[in-house]
Design a protein around this motif. Structure first.
Motif, PDB file in Angstrom:
ATOM      1  N   GLY A  43      41.799   7.828  19.953  1.00  0.00           N
ATOM      2  CA  GLY A  43      40.549   8.571  19.813  1.00  0.00           C
ATOM      3  C   GLY A  43      39.826   8.061  18.380  1.00  0.00           C
ATOM      4  N   PRO A  44      38.535   7.959  18.500  1.00  0.00           N
ATOM      5  CA  PRO A  44      37.937   7.699  17.086  1.00  0.00           C
ATOM      6  C   PRO A  44      37.938   8.789  16.013  1.00  0.00           C
ATOM      7  CG  PRO A  44      36.304   8.292  18.817  1.00  0.00           C
ATOM      8  CD  PRO A  44      37.490   8.403  19.550  1.00  0.00           C
ATOM      9  N   ARG A  71      36.078  23.144  20.280  1.00  0.00           N
ATOM     10  CA  ARG A  71      37.167  22.218  20.904  1.00  0.00           C
ATOM     11  C   ARG A  71      37.230  22.780  22.426  1.00  0.00           C
ATOM     12  NH1 ARG A  71      41.646  19.801  17.584  1.00  0.00           N
ATOM     13  NH2 ARG A  71      40.824  20.204  15.367  1.00  0.00           N
ATOM     14  N   SER A  72      37.474  21.575  23.149  1.00  0.00           N
ATOM     15  CA  SER A  72      37.727  21.823  24.605  1.00  0.00           C
ATOM     16  C   SER A  72      38.515  20.522  25.108  1.00  0.00           C
ATOM     17  CB  SER A  72      36.536  21.944  25.262  1.00  0.00           C
ATOM     18  OG  SER A  72      35.675  20.764  25.248  1.00  0.00           O
ATOM     19  N   ARG A  91      40.230  12.846  21.667  1.00  0.00           N
ATOM     20  CA  ARG A  91      41.771  12.477  21.496  1.00  0.00           C
ATOM     21  C   ARG A  91      42.084  12.449  22.979  1.00  0.00           C
ATOM     22  NH1 ARG A  91      46.866  14.321  21.066  1.00  0.00           N
ATOM     23  NH2 ARG A  91      45.772  16.416  20.843  1.00  0.00           N
ATOM     24  N   VAL A  92      42.836  11.593  23.393  1.00  0.00           N
ATOM     25  CA  VAL A  92      43.486  11.502  24.820  1.00  0.00           C
ATOM     26  C   VAL A  92      44.960  12.134  24.641  1.00  0.00           C
ATOM     27  CG1 VAL A  92      44.628  10.001  26.740  1.00  0.00           C
ATOM     28  CG2 VAL A  92      42.451   9.180  25.466  1.00  0.00           C
ATOM     29  N   LEU A 146      41.076  13.259  15.352  1.00  0.00           N
ATOM     30  CA  LEU A 146      42.198  14.464  15.807  1.00  0.00           C
ATOM     31  C   LEU A 146      43.413  14.222  15.814  1.00  0.00           C
ATOM     32  CD1 LEU A 146      40.073  15.897  18.794  1.00  0.00           C
ATOM     33  CD2 LEU A 146      40.009  16.888  16.590  1.00  0.00           C
ATOM     34  N   ALA A 147      44.002  15.109  15.029  1.00  0.00           N
ATOM     35  CA  ALA A 147      45.456  14.760  14.951  1.00  0.00           C
ATOM     36  C   ALA A 147      46.220  15.141  16.227  1.00  0.00           C
ATOM     37  CB  ALA A 147      46.093  15.294  13.768  1.00  0.00           C
TER      38      ALA A 147
END
Length: 149
Positions: A43-44, A71-72, A91-92, A146-147
């Protein structure tokens, strides 16, 4: 207008494959549509599109979205709308890649994916150059990706 999707080869950047389904030129500037297949945990960085609305249609897989601090997690068949000027990232999540349709209005940002794929600039190593080019597409980075949990 006729779509030019068959004229544009997909590009790969940082493990994600981008296919231009509808370009700015083919839509008369109104929009662009990009099919993106992204690997798990990708993810970016957090960012803002200053001049375009962005809609994600999740075709497969699951992605965690952060939009203006909220967040969702979304899966196949779900959609998220990101108004221009909104801070966001995704983020995947899970073990499977995610397939998104990314719709940008107006069109034009798809050129950023083409440039990044062509030149294979890396995050974080080439962030100075990526940031410079992003500004040409009215994109500003505002934080890290996102971590993984």
């Amino acid at each position: 207008m006729k779509s030019n999707a068959k004229e544009m080869a997909p590009v790969e950047w940082l493990g994600t494959t981008y296919e231009i389904i509808l370009s700015k030129e083919a839509s008369g500037g109104a929009m662009s549509i990009v099919r993106a297949e992204a690997p798990p945990d990708s993810g970016p960085p957090l960012h803002v599109h200053q001049d375009a609305d962005e809609t994600f249609v999740i075709l497969s897989g699951r992605s965690e979205f952060l939009l203006n601090g909220n967040r969702s997690i979304l899966g196949a068949g779900e959609t998220v709308f990101v108004p221009r000027g909104s801070e966001h990232t995704f983020r995947v999540v899970g073990d499977e890649p995610a397939l998104h349709l990314v719709i940008l209005t107006p069109g034009g940002f798809e050129g950023f994916f083409v440039e990044m794929g062509r030149d294979q600039l890396a995050i974080p190593d080439d962030m100075e150059e990526i940031t410079k080019r992003a500004a040409q597409y009215h994109l500003a980075f505002t934080g890290p990706p996102l971590a993984a949990a």
